[in-house]
Design a protein around this motif. Sequence first.
Motif, PDB file in Angstrom:
ATOM      1  N   SER A 160       9.411  -2.567  -8.636  1.00  0.00           N
ATOM      2  CA  SER A 160       9.019  -1.519  -9.573  1.00  0.00           C
ATOM      3  C   SER A 160       9.119  -0.168  -8.895  1.00  0.00           C
ATOM      4  O   SER A 160       8.985  -0.062  -7.674  1.00  0.00           O
ATOM      5  CB  SER A 160       7.568  -1.727 -10.026  1.00  0.00           C
ATOM      6  N   ASN A 161       9.328   0.847  -9.682  1.00  0.00           N
ATOM      7  CA  ASN A 161       9.270   2.201  -9.179  1.00  0.00           C
ATOM      8  C   ASN A 161       7.798   2.594  -9.119  1.00  0.00           C
ATOM      9  O   ASN A 161       6.964   1.975  -9.767  1.00  0.00           O
ATOM     10  CB  ASN A 161      10.055   3.137 -10.105  1.00  0.00           C
ATOM     11  N   GLY A 162       7.473   3.583  -8.367  1.00  0.00           N
ATOM     12  CA  GLY A 162       6.080   4.006  -8.276  1.00  0.00           C
ATOM     13  C   GLY A 162       5.957   5.315  -7.532  1.00  0.00           C
ATOM     14  O   GLY A 162       6.925   5.811  -6.953  1.00  0.00           O
ATOM     15  N   PRO A 163       4.760   5.844  -7.521  1.00  0.00           N
ATOM     16  CA  PRO A 163       4.545   7.107  -6.828  1.00  0.00           C
ATOM     17  C   PRO A 163       4.438   6.913  -5.316  1.00  0.00           C
ATOM     18  O   PRO A 163       3.802   5.981  -4.853  1.00  0.00           O
ATOM     19  CB  PRO A 163       3.206   7.600  -7.407  1.00  0.00           C
ATOM     20  N   ASP A 164       5.114   7.749  -4.575  1.00  0.00           N
ATOM     21  CA  ASP A 164       4.958   7.839  -3.122  1.00  0.00           C
ATOM     22  C   ASP A 164       5.203   6.513  -2.390  1.00  0.00           C
ATOM     23  O   ASP A 164       4.404   6.104  -1.558  1.00  0.00           O
ATOM     24  CB  ASP A 164       3.569   8.392  -2.802  1.00  0.00           C
ATOM     25  N   LEU A 165       6.330   5.863  -2.694  1.00  0.00           N
ATOM     26  CA  LEU A 165       6.671   4.603  -2.023  1.00  0.00           C
ATOM     27  C   LEU A 165       7.357   4.886  -0.695  1.00  0.00           C
ATOM     28  O   LEU A 165       8.238   5.731  -0.595  1.00  0.00           O
ATOM     29  CB  LEU A 165       7.579   3.753  -2.911  1.00  0.00           C
ATOM     30  N   ARG A 166       6.942   4.164   0.331  1.00  0.00           N
ATOM     31  CA  ARG A 166       7.462   4.315   1.692  1.00  0.00           C
ATOM     32  C   ARG A 166       7.977   2.981   2.208  1.00  0.00           C
ATOM     33  O   ARG A 166       7.571   1.926   1.733  1.00  0.00           O
ATOM     34  CB  ARG A 166       6.348   4.786   2.642  1.00  0.00           C
ATOM     35  N   VAL A 167       8.830   3.045   3.213  1.00  0.00           N
ATOM     36  CA  VAL A 167       9.326   1.856   3.909  1.00  0.00           C
ATOM     37  C   VAL A 167       8.694   1.860   5.290  1.00  0.00           C
ATOM     38  O   VAL A 167       8.873   2.812   6.052  1.00  0.00           O
ATOM     39  CB  VAL A 167      10.869   1.875   4.015  1.00  0.00           C
ATOM     40  N   TRP A 168       7.937   0.812   5.574  1.00  0.00           N
ATOM     41  CA  TRP A 168       7.242   0.716   6.854  1.00  0.00           C
ATOM     42  C   TRP A 168       7.698  -0.513   7.630  1.00  0.00           C
ATOM     43  O   TRP A 168       7.798  -1.605   7.076  1.00  0.00           O
ATOM     44  CB  TRP A 168       5.743   0.561   6.646  1.00  0.00           C
ATOM     45  N   LEU A 169       7.912  -0.340   8.937  1.00  0.00           N
ATOM     46  CA  LEU A 169       7.967  -1.448   9.901  1.00  0.00           C
ATOM     47  C   LEU A 169       6.532  -1.647  10.350  1.00  0.00           C
ATOM     48  O   LEU A 169       5.842  -0.661  10.663  1.00  0.00           O
ATOM     49  CB  LEU A 169       8.793  -1.061  11.120  1.00  0.00           C
ATOM     50  N   THR A 170       6.044  -2.893  10.381  1.00  0.00           N
ATOM     51  CA  THR A 170       4.644  -3.117  10.739  1.00  0.00           C
ATOM     52  C   THR A 170       4.492  -4.290  11.692  1.00  0.00           C
ATOM     53  O   THR A 170       5.406  -5.094  11.869  1.00  0.00           O
ATOM     54  CB  THR A 170       3.777  -3.402   9.486  1.00  0.00           C
ATOM     55  N   ASP A 171       3.294  -4.380  12.265  1.00  0.00           N
ATOM     56  CA  ASP A 171       2.964  -5.538  13.096  1.00  0.00           C
ATOM     57  C   ASP A 171       2.076  -6.519  12.336  1.00  0.00           C
ATOM     58  O   ASP A 171       1.590  -7.487  12.899  1.00  0.00           O
ATOM     59  CB  ASP A 171       2.296  -5.101  14.400  1.00  0.00           C
ATOM     60  N   ALA A 172       1.874  -6.294  11.047  1.00  0.00           N
ATOM     61  CA  ALA A 172       0.969  -7.121  10.241  1.00  0.00           C
ATOM     62  C   ALA A 172       1.647  -8.403   9.777  1.00  0.00           C
ATOM     63  O   ALA A 172       2.847  -8.422   9.521  1.00  0.00           O
ATOM     64  CB  ALA A 172       0.488  -6.330   9.029  1.00  0.00           C
ATOM     65  N   PRO A 173       0.863  -9.469   9.636  1.00  0.00           N
ATOM     66  CA  PRO A 173       1.426 -10.700   9.074  1.00  0.00           C
ATOM     67  C   PRO A 173       1.669 -10.508   7.577  1.00  0.00           C
ATOM     68  O   PRO A 173       0.955  -9.761   6.913  1.00  0.00           O
ATOM     69  CB  PRO A 173       0.317 -11.729   9.321  1.00  0.00           C
ATOM     70  N   VAL A 174       2.680 -11.173   7.062  1.00  0.00           N
ATOM     71  CA  VAL A 174       2.961 -11.109   5.631  1.00  0.00           C
ATOM     72  C   VAL A 174       2.180 -12.226   4.958  1.00  0.00           C
ATOM     73  O   VAL A 174       2.385 -13.400   5.260  1.00  0.00           O
ATOM     74  CB  VAL A 174       4.475 -11.241   5.354  1.00  0.00           C
ATOM     75  N   LYS A 175       1.270 -11.834   4.073  1.00  0.00           N
ATOM     76  CA  LYS A 175       0.450 -12.786   3.331  1.00  0.00           C
ATOM     77  C   LYS A 175       0.797 -12.689   1.863  1.00  0.00           C
ATOM     78  O   LYS A 175       1.052 -11.603   1.351  1.00  0.00           O
ATOM     79  CB  LYS A 175      -1.033 -12.468   3.524  1.00  0.00           C
ATOM     80  N   GLU A 176       0.773 -13.804   1.183  1.00  0.00           N
ATOM     81  CA  GLU A 176       1.086 -13.809  -0.254  1.00  0.00           C
ATOM     82  C   GLU A 176      -0.131 -13.367  -1.062  1.00  0.00           C
ATOM     83  O   GLU A 176      -1.268 -13.473  -0.618  1.00  0.00           O
ATOM     84  CB  GLU A 176       1.526 -15.208  -0.676  1.00  0.00           C
ATOM     85  N   GLY A 177       0.143 -12.857  -2.243  1.00  0.00           N
ATOM     86  CA  GLY A 177      -0.913 -12.502  -3.190  1.00  0.00           C
ATOM     87  C   GLY A 177      -1.730 -11.303  -2.768  1.00  0.00           C
ATOM     88  O   GLY A 177      -1.320 -10.495  -1.936  1.00  0.00           O
ATOM     89  N   LYS A 178      -2.917 -11.208  -3.332  1.00  0.00           N
ATOM     90  CA  LYS A 178      -3.783 -10.042  -3.097  1.00  0.00           C
ATOM     91  C   LYS A 178      -4.222  -9.907  -1.645  1.00  0.00           C
ATOM     92  O   LYS A 178      -4.553  -8.822  -1.202  1.00  0.00           O
ATOM     93  CB  LYS A 178      -5.002 -10.106  -4.011  1.00  0.00           C
ATOM     94  N   GLU A 179      -4.236 -11.013  -0.908  1.00  0.00           N
ATOM     95  CA  GLU A 179      -4.611 -10.944   0.504  1.00  0.00           C
ATOM     96  C   GLU A 179      -3.633 -10.084   1.298  1.00  0.00           C
ATOM     97  O   GLU A 179      -3.964  -9.566   2.348  1.00  0.00           O
ATOM     98  CB  GLU A 179      -4.684 -12.339   1.111  1.00  0.00           C
ATOM     99  N   GLY A 180      -2.415  -9.919   0.800  1.00  0.00           N
ATOM    100  CA  GLY A 180      -1.412  -9.138   1.503  1.00  0.00           C
ATOM    101  C   GLY A 180      -1.400  -7.669   1.142  1.00  0.00           C
ATOM    102  O   GLY A 180      -0.678  -6.896   1.758  1.00  0.00           O
ATOM    103  N   TRP A 181      -2.157  -7.278   0.147  1.00  0.00           N
ATOM    104  CA  TRP A 181      -2.105  -5.897  -0.337  1.00  0.00           C
ATOM    105  C   TRP A 181      -2.512  -4.868   0.702  1.00  0.00           C
ATOM    106  O   TRP A 181      -1.924  -3.817   0.794  1.00  0.00           O
ATOM    107  CB  TRP A 181      -2.998  -5.719  -1.550  1.00  0.00           C
TER     108      TRP A 181
END
Length: 174
Positions: free
Chosen positions: A97-118
């Motif tokens: 989806s399009n949205g306001p102020d979207l950025r592309v980040w490289l992170t050290d965080a684990p990818v979690k599914e669902g709301k836990e990943g927000w």
Amino acid sequence: MLIVATLVLGAGLYAFQPWKLWQNETVNEALPTASAAPGPASSSTAAGTTAPPSPSGPQTLAQGALISHEHSTTGTVKLIRLPDGSRTLRFENLDTSNGPDLRVWLTDAPVKEGKEGWDVFDDGKYVSLGKLKGNRGDQNYEVPADVNLADYTSITIWCDRFNVSFGAAALQAA
């Protein structure tokens, strides 16, 4: 009272920009090309053997499949080293989806599914590669030379205004 209601409505529209949910911006960039520095095709080593030439094309270092978080998100992401040594993060077949102020980040965080990943991506280390160019298509983001890729295990399409991930991908070595 009418003035206050108009101000509140205007502020709400500015913050949420709901019209963007119905606007798509497609970006189709080719993989960047960078020429390798001219030099010999091979070189001699101290033992007198010949080292193979450096790769002549782009190399995929890591890749992953995008999963949905706040909004439905699909596509693949690749970290690519170009022949000149520069690195690019590339989305292929991105659809979100399009949205306001979207950025592309490289992170050290684990990818979690669902709301836990927000909300996990702004808790640790991250590098912003810039604003998302479009919510669909193939696009490239330059990775700064001083970024140690070993420190980052995932990417996210991050809504900076609402501190939420639209979608993310764990990066696996290619």
